[in-house]
Write a protein that holds these residues in place. Structure first.
Motif, PDB file in Angstrom:
ATOM      1  N   LYS A 172       0.850  -1.181   0.000  1.00 34.85           N
ATOM      2  CA  LYS A 172       0.000   0.000   0.000  1.00 34.85           C
ATOM      3  C   LYS A 172       0.891   1.238   0.000  1.00 34.85           C
ATOM      4  CE  LYS A 172      -4.118  -1.908   2.255  1.00 34.85           C
ATOM      5  NZ  LYS A 172      -4.977  -1.872   3.466  1.00 34.85           N
ATOM      6  N   TRP A 173       0.789   2.054  -1.038  1.00 35.63           N
ATOM      7  CA  TRP A 173       1.652   3.228  -1.152  1.00 35.63           C
ATOM      8  C   TRP A 173       1.188   4.324  -0.208  1.00 35.63           C
ATOM      9  CZ3 TRP A 173       5.581   5.959  -1.240  1.00 35.63           C
ATOM     10  CH2 TRP A 173       5.576   7.320  -1.570  1.00 35.63           C
ATOM     11  N   GLU A 174       2.047   4.654   0.749  1.00 32.78           N
ATOM     12  CA  GLU A 174       1.785   5.675   1.756  1.00 32.78           C
ATOM     13  C   GLU A 174       3.025   6.571   1.851  1.00 32.78           C
ATOM     14  OE1 GLU A 174       1.143   3.227   5.175  1.00 32.78           O
ATOM     15  OE2 GLU A 174      -0.580   2.217   4.298  1.00 32.78           O
ATOM     16  N   ILE A 175       2.857   7.854   1.672  1.00 33.39           N
ATOM     17  CA  ILE A 175       3.996   8.783   1.725  1.00 33.39           C
ATOM     18  C   ILE A 175       4.801   8.595   3.001  1.00 33.39           C
ATOM     19  CG2 ILE A 175       4.638  11.219   1.946  1.00 33.39           C
ATOM     20  CD1 ILE A 175       2.286  11.920   0.138  1.00 33.39           C
ATOM     21  N   ASP A 176       4.123   8.437   4.114  1.00 32.41           N
ATOM     22  CA  ASP A 176       4.830   8.387   5.397  1.00 32.41           C
ATOM     23  C   ASP A 176       5.730   7.162   5.528  1.00 32.41           C
ATOM     24  OD1 ASP A 176       2.021   7.091   5.906  1.00 32.41           O
ATOM     25  OD2 ASP A 176       3.274   6.382   7.549  1.00 32.41           O
ATOM     26  N   SER A 177       5.489   6.129   4.710  1.00 32.26           N
ATOM     27  CA  SER A 177       6.352   4.951   4.754  1.00 32.26           C
ATOM     28  C   SER A 177       7.794   5.293   4.386  1.00 32.26           C
ATOM     29  CB  SER A 177       5.832   3.864   3.813  1.00 32.26           C
ATOM     30  OG  SER A 177       4.644   3.293   4.301  1.00 32.26           O
ATOM     31  N   LEU A 178       7.979   6.304   3.557  1.00 36.51           N
ATOM     32  CA  LEU A 178       9.332   6.729   3.192  1.00 36.51           C
ATOM     33  C   LEU A 178       9.819   7.896   4.043  1.00 36.51           C
ATOM     34  CD1 LEU A 178       9.270   6.418  -0.716  1.00 36.51           C
ATOM     35  CD2 LEU A 178      10.063   4.771   1.001  1.00 36.51           C
ATOM     36  N   CYS A 179       8.909   8.577   4.711  1.00 38.05           N
ATOM     37  CA  CYS A 179       9.301   9.686   5.587  1.00 38.05           C
ATOM     38  C   CYS A 179       9.830   9.198   6.929  1.00 38.05           C
ATOM     39  CB  CYS A 179       8.113  10.617   5.824  1.00 38.05           C
ATOM     40  SG  CYS A 179       7.540  11.508   4.366  1.00 38.05           S
ATOM     41  N   TYR A 180       9.162   8.224   7.508  1.00 40.28           N
ATOM     42  CA  TYR A 180       9.548   7.763   8.838  1.00 40.28           C
ATOM     43  C   TYR A 180      10.984   7.242   8.899  1.00 40.28           C
ATOM     44  CZ  TYR A 180       5.400   8.249  11.804  1.00 40.28           C
ATOM     45  OH  TYR A 180       4.376   8.752  12.596  1.00 40.28           O
ATOM     46  N   PRO A 181      11.459   6.463   7.914  1.00 38.34           N
ATOM     47  CA  PRO A 181      12.861   6.026   7.974  1.00 38.34           C
ATOM     48  C   PRO A 181      13.847   7.190   7.931  1.00 38.34           C
ATOM     49  CG  PRO A 181      11.623   4.588   6.523  1.00 38.34           C
ATOM     50  CD  PRO A 181      10.718   5.740   6.858  1.00 38.34           C
ATOM     51  N   ILE A 182      13.501   8.257   7.207  1.00 35.24           N
ATOM     52  CA  ILE A 182      14.366   9.443   7.196  1.00 35.24           C
ATOM     53  C   ILE A 182      14.362  10.098   8.570  1.00 35.24           C
ATOM     54  CG2 ILE A 182      14.667  11.766   6.239  1.00 35.24           C
ATOM     55  CD1 ILE A 182      13.530  10.665   3.580  1.00 35.24           C
ATOM     56  N   ARG A 183      13.192  10.204   9.174  1.00 39.57           N
ATOM     57  CA  ARG A 183      13.098  10.802  10.521  1.00 39.57           C
ATOM     58  C   ARG A 183      13.961  10.035  11.513  1.00 39.57           C
ATOM     59  NH1 ARG A 183       9.201  10.291  15.159  1.00 39.57           N
ATOM     60  NH2 ARG A 183       9.084  12.335  16.148  1.00 39.57           N
ATOM     61  N   LEU A 184      13.869   8.706  11.472  1.00 42.29           N
ATOM     62  CA  LEU A 184      14.657   7.891  12.393  1.00 42.29           C
ATOM     63  C   LEU A 184      16.153   8.062  12.114  1.00 42.29           C
ATOM     64  CD1 LEU A 184      14.743   5.738  14.641  1.00 42.29           C
ATOM     65  CD2 LEU A 184      14.703   4.007  12.821  1.00 42.29           C
ATOM     66  N   ALA A 185      16.528   7.999  10.839  1.00 40.86           N
ATOM     67  CA  ALA A 185      17.942   8.124  10.465  1.00 40.86           C
ATOM     68  C   ALA A 185      18.503   9.481  10.875  1.00 40.86           C
ATOM     69  CB  ALA A 185      18.092   7.912   8.963  1.00 40.86           C
ATOM     70  N   TYR A 186      17.740  10.530  10.626  1.00 38.49           N
ATOM     71  CA  TYR A 186      18.202  11.886  10.915  1.00 38.49           C
ATOM     72  C   TYR A 186      18.446  12.075  12.414  1.00 38.49           C
ATOM     73  CZ  TYR A 186      18.203  17.013  11.083  1.00 38.49           C
ATOM     74  OH  TYR A 186      18.542  18.337  11.296  1.00 38.49           O
ATOM     75  N   HIS A 187      17.495  11.652  13.219  1.00 41.49           N
ATOM     76  CA  HIS A 187      17.639  11.846  14.664  1.00 41.49           C
ATOM     77  C   HIS A 187      18.662  10.874  15.254  1.00 41.49           C
ATOM     78  CE1 HIS A 187      14.664  14.999  15.239  1.00 41.49           C
ATOM     79  NE2 HIS A 187      13.928  14.392  14.321  1.00 41.49           N
ATOM     80  N   PHE A 188      18.825   9.709  14.663  1.00 38.26           N
ATOM     81  CA  PHE A 188      19.902   8.807  15.083  1.00 38.26           C
ATOM     82  C   PHE A 188      21.256   9.473  14.845  1.00 38.26           C
ATOM     83  CE2 PHE A 188      23.106   5.644  13.874  1.00 38.26           C
ATOM     84  CZ  PHE A 188      23.088   4.794  14.969  1.00 38.26           C
ATOM     85  N   TRP A 189      21.403  10.083  13.690  1.00 40.80           N
ATOM     86  CA  TRP A 189      22.645  10.791  13.348  1.00 40.80           C
ATOM     87  C   TRP A 189      22.895  11.956  14.299  1.00 40.80           C
ATOM     88  CZ3 TRP A 189      22.668  15.372   9.720  1.00 40.80           C
ATOM     89  CH2 TRP A 189      23.964  15.810   9.429  1.00 40.80           C
ATOM     90  N   LYS A 190      21.865  12.752  14.558  1.00 36.75           N
ATOM     91  CA  LYS A 190      22.003  13.905  15.441  1.00 36.75           C
ATOM     92  C   LYS A 190      22.291  13.479  16.878  1.00 36.75           C
ATOM     93  CE  LYS A 190      21.314  17.441  12.687  1.00 36.75           C
ATOM     94  NZ  LYS A 190      22.355  18.475  12.482  1.00 36.75           N
ATOM     95  N   GLU A 191      21.672  12.392  17.300  1.00 31.55           N
ATOM     96  CA  GLU A 191      21.814  11.945  18.686  1.00 31.55           C
ATOM     97  C   GLU A 191      23.162  11.273  18.934  1.00 31.55           C
ATOM     98  OE1 GLU A 191      20.726  11.747  22.548  1.00 31.55           O
ATOM     99  OE2 GLU A 191      19.360  12.522  21.011  1.00 31.55           O
TER     100      GLU A 191
END
Length: 472
Positions: A172-191
């Motif tokens: 099921k194509w959902e925009i947030d499916s590709l947004c959430y991994p970026i959010r996790l990656a970004y905050h993992f990098w920052k943290e």
């Protein structure tokens, strides 16, 4: 959770599971419902320390019990960690469904990021989630859920008319499916400052995300994705040959499904497009700093700016009572859907994702609207009030909406009301659920839903750290 699984595996589960069946070994008058230590999938010393600190300082023993049950639930029951070729690999199920959603897995481990520096094992576990998500995105950026076995054939292959590859649970194509991994990656990098998960494969996944978003702007036709399902559930299939109702190509990104896994009515899902703006900018920052690819970074930023401008022009409407606010879905021809759904990204949860300021007048008006009976999926009963959605149906409040109201609030009374309400509506189980009946918390869906549990734990820990008096 899809309806077929909902009906077959859970239904409306009663919490009249009789507490006398449980052990009361913890000595505080509440049953032992957390899985036994010997059966837990993963142990984090930092999380266990947080639980002890919370329970030792919060006099409300029931909240201490709930925090102990809910906050570590993802680690206790849903993570499968290993090393593949010397690098972390973490598969995360949602709870009662053996599949890894890109959205859910990101949201489930996100609250643990703040402990990653002090717990090397937890650090590696989250790095493994980032790598696993990259693997899945490269398999198919249009899929929302995957199996740990790349060769497993989904039960949905028999009913879904779409390009269903082995290893995909649902497409099921959902925009947030590709947004959430970026959010996790970004905050993992920052943290953590750790750049090891962000290799050539990760950058390839970001480039594919950009390509997919641009395809779903549909400036050059309908694009490669279509989805139909042989089902009687209206919200499980996409009309007009699997492409959905027409939209005017104005720069926004089409999403055939909402974060609830229900089909959209109009494909421009506003909260998901707002989330995409944030994610594209985060990805651009990472690509520029880590991958040293200025060209890709510029392309990501350009799309973010284009979507932001289109949202400003098309996503705002006027309600007769609440004034200017965000619509939930639009088609850019002038039609819109006014509502909100409990699943995040939601209009209510926009500040939590960094998509808008909680002080923005437009958000404030939208917030007032969605938490009112003008929202067709706001339910108010004798036990509680909150937002639900079409996924489960009328009169079913999602605890996630109450948690999100608190996480996006600066009003101490409002935050306390949310926590008190969640404490009163766990149905005697010690866990949060997908939804419960507005008049009876003992009637609930999904007794094992890790996202809702961990999110509630995030709220309790945030309140404990920032506004501890609200927990007394």
């Amino acid at each position: 959770m899809n309806r077929k699984t909902f009906i077959q595996q859970t239904g409306l589960l009663s919490a009249g599971l009789a507490l006398n069946k449980f052990s009361f070994a913890n000595g505080n008058g509440f049953p032992e419902v957390r899985i036994a230590a010997s059966q837990r999938h993963f142990k984090s010393d930092a999380i266990e320390s947080a639980i002890k600190s919370f329970q030792s300082k919060v006099s409300n023993k029931e909240l201490g019990w709930l925090f102990n049950n809910c906050f570590p639930n993802t680690l206790d029951t849903t993570v499968f960690y290993q090393e593949k070729n010397g690098v972390p690999d973490t598969y995360v199920i949602t709870g009662d469904i053996d599949a890894m959603w890109l959205r859910d897995s990101s949201a489930q481990v996100y609250p643990y990021l703040q402990f990653a520096k002090q717990d090397p094992a937890l650090h590696q576990l989250i790095a493994g989630v980032v790598r696993k998500q990259t693997h899945f995105i490269l398999k198919d950026p249009y899929a929302n859920a995957f199996y740990n076995d790349d060769n497993k054939v989904s039960e949905w292959k028999a009913t879904d008319i779409t390009n269903m590859k082995p290893g995909i649970h649902e497409r099921k194509w959902e925009i947030d499916s590709l947004c959430y991994p970026i959010r996790l990656a970004y905050h993992f990098w920052k943290e953590t400052g750790d750049e090891s998960p962000f290799d050539a494969k990760w950058k390839e996944g970001i480039a594919l995300t950009l390509k997919t978003f641009k395809e779903q702007q549909r400036k050059n036709g309908q694009g490669p994705y279509k989805f139909e399902r042989k089902t009687s559930w209206a919200t499980d299939g996409v009309p007009l040959g699997g492409y959905g109702y027409p939209v005017k190509p104005v720069g926004l990104i089409c999403s055939m499904f909402r974060p609830s896994d229900d089909a959209t009515i109009f494909p421009y899902l506003v909260p998901s497009n707002l989330f995409a703006v944030v994610s594209l900018r985060q990805a651009a920052e990472m690509v520029k700093a880590i991958s040293k690819d200025a060209t890709l970074a510029e392309a990501l930023s350009a799309l973010a700016n284009e979507v932001a401008a289109a949202l400003k022009q098309y996503a705002i409407t006027t309600h007769p009572k609440f004034g200017k606010l965000y619509a939930y879905e639009i088609n850019a021809f002038g039609s819109h859907v006014l509502m909100d759904d409990a699943n995040v990204p939601s209009l209510l949860g926009l500040p939590y994702l960094g998509a808008v300021s909680a002080q923005d007048p437009l958000y404030k008006a939208t917030r007032s609207y969605v938490w009112s009976e003008e929202n067709p999926f706001f339910f108010k009963g004798t036990a509680a009030e909150g937002i639900g959605g079409p996924h489960i149906g009328k009169d079913m409040v999602w605890p996630m909406s109450i948690t999100m109201k608190a996480l996006t609030s600066t009003d101490h009374k409002e935050i306390k009301w949310c926590i008190d309400t969640l404490q009163k509506t766990h149905g005697g189980t010690g866990f949060m659920h997908e939804s419960f009946h507005k008049n009876d918390p003992a009637k609930f869906t999904r007794k094992w839903f890790a996202w809702s549990n961990t999110l509630f734990g995030e709220l309790l820990w945030k309140t404990f750290r920032e506004k501890p008096a609200l927990l007394w």
